[in-house]
Design a protein around this motif. Sequence first.
Motif, PDB file in Angstrom:
ATOM      1  N   SER A  86       0.808  -1.218   0.000  1.00 11.99           N
ATOM      2  CA  SER A  86       0.000   0.000   0.000  1.00 11.99           C
ATOM      3  C   SER A  86       0.847   1.277   0.000  1.00 11.99           C
ATOM      4  O   SER A  86       0.293   2.376  -0.052  1.00 11.99           O
ATOM      5  CB  SER A  86      -0.942   0.007   1.203  1.00 11.99           C
ATOM      6  N   GLU A  88       2.842   4.435  -0.946  1.00 11.52           N
ATOM      7  CA  GLU A  88       2.785   5.410  -2.039  1.00 11.52           C
ATOM      8  C   GLU A  88       4.211   5.739  -2.485  1.00 11.52           C
ATOM      9  O   GLU A  88       4.654   6.888  -2.422  1.00 11.52           O
ATOM     10  CB  GLU A  88       2.046   6.666  -1.578  1.00 11.52           C
ATOM     11  N   GLU A  90       7.407   4.731  -5.426  1.00  6.41           N
ATOM     12  CA  GLU A  90       7.843   4.091  -6.657  1.00  6.41           C
ATOM     13  C   GLU A  90       9.334   3.797  -6.489  1.00  6.41           C
ATOM     14  O   GLU A  90      10.152   4.722  -6.411  1.00  6.41           O
ATOM     15  CB  GLU A  90       7.626   5.001  -7.865  1.00  6.41           C
ATOM     16  N   GLN A 108       8.629   9.415  -3.717  1.00  2.91           N
ATOM     17  CA  GLN A 108       7.451   9.466  -2.863  1.00  2.91           C
ATOM     18  C   GLN A 108       6.301  10.035  -3.688  1.00  2.91           C
ATOM     19  O   GLN A 108       6.403  11.121  -4.243  1.00  2.91           O
ATOM     20  CB  GLN A 108       7.718  10.347  -1.654  1.00  2.91           C
ATOM     21  N   LEU A 109       5.213   9.300  -3.754  1.00  5.81           N
ATOM     22  CA  LEU A 109       4.068   9.715  -4.554  1.00  5.81           C
ATOM     23  C   LEU A 109       3.027  10.462  -3.724  1.00  5.81           C
ATOM     24  O   LEU A 109       2.042  10.950  -4.272  1.00  5.81           O
ATOM     25  CB  LEU A 109       3.445   8.492  -5.229  1.00  5.81           C
ATOM     26  N   ALA A 110       3.260  10.535  -2.419  1.00  7.58           N
ATOM     27  CA  ALA A 110       2.403  11.285  -1.495  1.00  7.58           C
ATOM     28  C   ALA A 110       3.282  11.737  -0.341  1.00  7.58           C
ATOM     29  O   ALA A 110       4.332  11.150  -0.089  1.00  7.58           O
ATOM     30  CB  ALA A 110       1.262  10.400  -0.986  1.00  7.58           C
ATOM     31  N   SER A 113       4.617   9.834   3.156  1.00 10.14           N
ATOM     32  CA  SER A 113       4.398   8.547   2.486  1.00 10.14           C
ATOM     33  C   SER A 113       4.412   7.410   3.491  1.00 10.14           C
ATOM     34  O   SER A 113       5.329   7.311   4.293  1.00 10.14           O
ATOM     35  CB  SER A 113       5.507   8.275   1.463  1.00 10.14           C
TER      36      SER A 113
END
Length: 136
Positions: A86, A88, A90, A108-110, A113
């Motif tokens: 889960s 966030e 990549e 980090q996509l959020a 994270s």
Amino acid sequence: MSEIKFKEIKNSEGSLLRAAFEYIAQSKSDGSFDEAKLREIMGDKVNSHFVNPTKEEADEMLAKWKSNPNIELPWDFGSWFDALESAELEFKSIEIDADGSGQIVFEQLAWPSGGIDATTELVKAFGGVVISNNAI
């Protein structure tokens, strides 16, 4: 990009850490992340590093955590897998030098994270020591 730097990966563990990381990165990217496959890749690390508590032991750990949420509890493999799945994040690359030092690079996509602690635990599972983590 964010990075987790580490040291003390034994030469005998480097290829296994790399294989686990590459599986995690690729399978998260293509949406095929499978707990049984990661368990197979990690081999004896699953039982030697992660806990498999009984209900009573899990209740004890939860009670300890409730009395002091700052204590670090050991991961069980399923929870660790769920945190990575889960996350966030990549995962971009892993470098492991001959002296056992290296780094994991990820995006980090959020912010903040989830999954960063689980990522550092990957290094620890293979005997490494995390020396820096610039993720938020």
